[in-house]
Scaffold this motif. Structure first.
Motif, short mmCIF file in Angstrom:
data_model
loop_
_atom_site.label_atom_id
_atom_site.label_comp_id
_atom_site.label_asym_id
_atom_site.label_seq_id
_atom_site.Cartn_x
_atom_site.Cartn_y
_atom_site.Cartn_z
N UNK A 67 -2.31 -8.70 12.61
CA UNK A 67 -2.11 -7.26 12.70
C UNK A 67 -2.63 -6.65 14.00
N UNK A 68 -3.45 -7.41 14.77
CA UNK A 68 -4.01 -6.84 16.00
C UNK A 68 -3.54 -7.55 17.27
N UNK A 69 -2.82 -8.65 17.13
CA UNK A 69 -2.44 -9.45 18.30
C UNK A 69 -1.67 -8.63 19.34
N UNK A 70 -0.82 -7.74 18.88
CA UNK A 70 0.01 -6.97 19.79
C UNK A 70 -0.74 -5.91 20.59
N UNK A 71 -2.03 -5.72 20.30
CA UNK A 71 -2.80 -4.69 21.00
C UNK A 71 -3.80 -5.28 22.01
N UNK A 72 -3.83 -6.59 22.13
CA UNK A 72 -4.83 -7.25 22.98
C UNK A 72 -4.76 -6.77 24.42
N UNK A 173 -5.67 -3.18 1.47
CA UNK A 173 -4.72 -2.25 0.84
C UNK A 173 -5.25 -1.75 -0.51
N UNK A 174 -6.44 -1.11 -0.43
CA UNK A 174 -7.09 -0.42 -1.54
C UNK A 174 -7.83 -1.36 -2.51
N UNK A 175 -7.75 -2.66 -2.29
CA UNK A 175 -8.33 -3.60 -3.26
C UNK A 175 -9.85 -3.47 -3.37
N UNK A 176 -10.52 -3.16 -2.26
CA UNK A 176 -11.99 -3.14 -2.26
C UNK A 176 -12.57 -1.73 -2.31
N UNK A 177 -11.82 -0.78 -2.80
CA UNK A 177 -12.30 0.59 -2.93
C UNK A 177 -13.08 0.75 -4.24
N UNK A 178 -14.25 1.36 -4.15
CA UNK A 178 -15.06 1.59 -5.35
C UNK A 178 -14.80 2.99 -5.91
N UNK A 179 -15.27 3.24 -7.10
CA UNK A 179 -15.10 4.55 -7.73
C UNK A 179 -15.76 5.65 -6.90
N UNK A 180 -16.89 5.34 -6.30
CA UNK A 180 -17.61 6.34 -5.50
C UNK A 180 -16.83 6.66 -4.22
N UNK A 204 4.58 -3.96 5.45
CA UNK A 204 5.53 -4.97 5.90
C UNK A 204 5.25 -5.41 7.32
N UNK A 205 4.89 -4.47 8.19
CA UNK A 205 4.60 -4.80 9.57
C UNK A 205 3.40 -5.74 9.67
N UNK A 206 2.43 -5.53 8.81
CA UNK A 206 1.20 -6.33 8.86
C UNK A 206 1.37 -7.71 8.23
N UNK A 207 2.31 -7.86 7.30
CA UNK A 207 2.39 -9.11 6.54
C UNK A 207 3.64 -9.94 6.80
N UNK A 208 4.71 -9.33 7.26
CA UNK A 208 5.93 -10.09 7.51
C UNK A 208 5.83 -10.89 8.81
N UNK A 209 6.66 -11.92 8.92
CA UNK A 209 6.75 -12.66 10.17
C UNK A 209 5.68 -13.71 10.38
#
Length: 329
Positions: A67-72, A173-180, A204-209
């Protein structure tokens, strides 16, 4: 009814004043950067430029996450003499310890420095009045947004995308968000999306390809993993000679955290002079892997952290880390 306290406490006036009074600013995030490090840097750069600042982006790399390679190409790993002579204000993002900004930080060290971070572990290396540390924040990009608000810069789609991407990568993608964390975080996410962003397109941009060989490496790591401590821990291995253009752990961790009864996933990565441990914990496991990593001179969050132990042999890594985890699980 009593008003709920905000997740984000006020930014120190001295920090805001330092930014407002500086004409040249250098932004540095941690070595081996992840999405939050890079996207918080890019977002802050846009915000500061809107405020009329000259901004320089630095990072030692490597940029080995998809997801960050294109910004190097937007970041430099060394500091030009011309920039040094301007004595820029240094802003360090997403770093909890002084070693994390890498060698480029050593070239600029000594001047006025601001630290903005959401890691609780590690030894402080900053002045409290010039720091904005919010351990409960899910990402550093949300703290950068707080600085945007304090500087009076209007939210725009260009950097709202960076702010959202950093949040999404650091929370899985929200998996590690706590109630607080959820109420204030989702308010910010809503404001980012209101600029015209589409979260599905970003996913899709982050995971495809992905390259097939990278997917196969993840499959091999999953095949060779093993349970420990009555299934409460799963140990996975990334060998030194593994060749990948991505970090396989980003796919390994979520897959293994879905296993029945697991509390902690450990990825043991062979390095030239030791072992790098990556930790991920289930939200309801009551295991603070950030504290564990800190005890090993590493850092991170309660649910996601890492540490490198030098001169530790590969054959001793499993027993070493299980001895540390046994009283925790």
């Amino acid at each position: 009814m009593e008003k709920k306290k905000s997740l984000f406490h006020p930014i120190p006036e001295a920090l805001i004043r330092a930014v407002e009074e500086s004409s040249c600013i250098a932004i540095i995030s941690h070595v081996n950067p992840d999405g939050d490090a890079i996207f918080s840097s890019l977002a802050l750069s846009c915000i500061l430029k809107k405020s009329g600042k000259e901004v320089h982006l630095f990072n030692d790399g490597p940029f080995n996450r998809k997801e960050i390679m294109g910004y190097a190409h937007l970041f430099s790993s060394s500091v030009d003499q011309e920039v040094k002579e301007k004595h820029p204000l240094v802003v360090i993002l997403d770093c909890s310890t002084e070693d994390r900004p890498g060698m480029v930080y050593q070239e600029l060290k000594g001047g006025k420095t601001i630290v903005i971070d959401h890691h609780a572990s590690g030894r402080a290396f900053y002045d409290e009045e010039l720091s904005y540390i919010v351990p409960l924040s899910p990402s550093t990009t949300l703290l950068v947004d707080e600085l945007r608000i304090a500087l009076g810069v209007e939210l725009e789609k260009e950097f709202a995308e960076y702010l959202l991407l950093g949040f999404l990568t650091d929370t899985g993608f929200f998996h590690f968000i706590s109630d607080i964390q959820a109420p204030d975080s989702f308010k910010k996410v809503s404001s980012f999306i209101s600029t015209g962003l589409n979260p599905y397109e970003l996913y899709d941009r982050m995971h495809d390809g992905r390259k097939l060989e990278d997917v196969k490496l993840v499959a091999r790591i999953l095949e060779e993993c093993e349970p420990a401590l009555e299934g409460k821990v799963i140990i996975a291995y990334e060998k030194k000679d593994s060749s990948s253009s991505e970090r396989p752990g980003d796919s390994v961790y979520p897959a293994l955290l879905e296993c029945e009864g697991v509390k902690v996933v450990v990825l043991i990565k062979e390095k030239e002079n030791g072992i790098e441990f990556g930790f991920r914990a289930k939200r309801n496991a009551n295991v603070d892997v950030g504290a564990l990593a800190s005890s090993l001179s590493g850092g991170g969050h309660a649910l996601a952290a890492g540490a490198t132990v030098e001169n530790l042999k590969s054959e001793d890594a499993k027993s070493f880390i299980l001895e540390k985890l046994r009283p925790l699980v």
